[in-house]
Design an enzyme around this catalytic site. Sequence first.
Site, PDB file in Angstrom:
ATOM      1  N   ASN A  20      42.205  45.224  33.605  1.00 55.90           N
ATOM      2  CA  ASN A  20      43.205  45.160  34.675  1.00 55.90           C
ATOM      3  C   ASN A  20      42.646  44.830  36.056  1.00 55.90           C
ATOM      4  O   ASN A  20      43.378  44.847  37.036  1.00 55.90           O
ATOM      5  CB  ASN A  20      44.004  46.463  34.735  1.00 55.90           C
ATOM      6  CG  ASN A  20      44.876  46.624  33.509  1.00 55.90           C
ATOM      7  OD1 ASN A  20      45.396  45.649  32.979  1.00 55.90           O
ATOM      8  ND2 ASN A  20      45.018  47.845  33.036  1.00 55.90           N
ATOM      9  N   CYS A  21      41.384  44.511  36.149  1.00 55.44           N
ATOM     10  CA  CYS A  21      40.756  44.140  37.425  1.00 55.44           C
ATOM     11  C   CYS A  21      41.276  42.765  37.863  1.00 55.44           C
ATOM     12  O   CYS A  21      41.288  41.814  37.073  1.00 55.44           O
ATOM     13  CB  CYS A  21      39.245  44.118  37.245  1.00 55.44           C
ATOM     14  SG  CYS A  21      38.327  43.366  38.586  1.00 55.44           S
ATOM     15  N   ASP A  22      41.702  42.646  39.117  1.00 56.74           N
ATOM     16  CA  ASP A  22      42.226  41.372  39.628  1.00 56.74           C
ATOM     17  C   ASP A  22      41.206  40.244  39.544  1.00 56.74           C
ATOM     18  O   ASP A  22      41.547  39.111  39.196  1.00 56.74           O
ATOM     19  CB  ASP A  22      42.711  41.527  41.074  1.00 56.74           C
ATOM     20  CG  ASP A  22      43.998  42.333  41.158  1.00 56.74           C
ATOM     21  OD1 ASP A  22      44.713  42.451  40.137  1.00 56.74           O
ATOM     22  OD2 ASP A  22      44.288  42.851  42.249  1.00 56.74           O
ATOM     23  N   MET A  24      38.753  40.006  37.435  1.00 55.49           N
ATOM     24  CA  MET A  24      38.633  39.662  36.014  1.00 55.49           C
ATOM     25  C   MET A  24      39.776  38.757  35.592  1.00 55.49           C
ATOM     26  O   MET A  24      39.573  37.789  34.861  1.00 55.49           O
ATOM     27  CB  MET A  24      38.660  40.938  35.154  1.00 55.49           C
ATOM     28  CG  MET A  24      37.398  41.750  35.206  1.00 55.49           C
ATOM     29  SD  MET A  24      35.984  40.910  34.478  1.00 55.49           S
ATOM     30  CE  MET A  24      36.561  40.598  32.819  1.00 55.49           C
ATOM     31  N   LYS A  25      40.979  39.056  36.039  1.00 54.83           N
ATOM     32  CA  LYS A  25      42.143  38.234  35.692  1.00 54.83           C
ATOM     33  C   LYS A  25      41.954  36.806  36.190  1.00 54.83           C
ATOM     34  O   LYS A  25      42.259  35.845  35.487  1.00 54.83           O
ATOM     35  CB  LYS A  25      43.410  38.842  36.267  1.00 54.83           C
ATOM     36  CG  LYS A  25      43.833  40.124  35.565  1.00 54.83           C
ATOM     37  CD  LYS A  25      45.053  40.732  36.234  1.00 54.83           C
ATOM     38  CE  LYS A  25      45.413  42.061  35.606  1.00 54.83           C
ATOM     39  NZ  LYS A  25      46.548  42.704  36.297  1.00 54.83           N
TER      40      LYS A  25
END
Length: 126
Positions: A20-22, A24-25
């Site tokens: 859920n890390c931005d 990472m997205k």
Amino acid sequence: MAKTLTKTLTKTITIYGIKNCDTMKKARAWLDGRGVKYGFHDYKSAGIDKERLKAWSDELGWEVLLNRAGTTYKKLPDNDKEGLTERKALALMLAQPSMIKRPVLDLGRKRLVGFKPDLYAKEVKA
């Protein structure tokens, strides 16, 4: 033959981080948008092994790996943050993998830390 070799090489790419890390997205969207095949290693569900983290530290430096900007690090007691050494930093990251800067993109031949589209474009081949 070239297609087989390419497929073999792309299978070695692994992205390490938290689902859920931005950042990472963004990194995963970049890879997906270019058709790059990769495996995803989620620290929250799978943790990180000591040997791998130590190898990354030897290659990149623990200072590069430690996410000092993150909430987990910022919430640490001051005495945990003072006098950081590689040993102490690795112990913190092993105990709380969310303190590892994200993503770590393992290309097999080298690792990239953080998401920088220009660096990905240079180093990652679809």
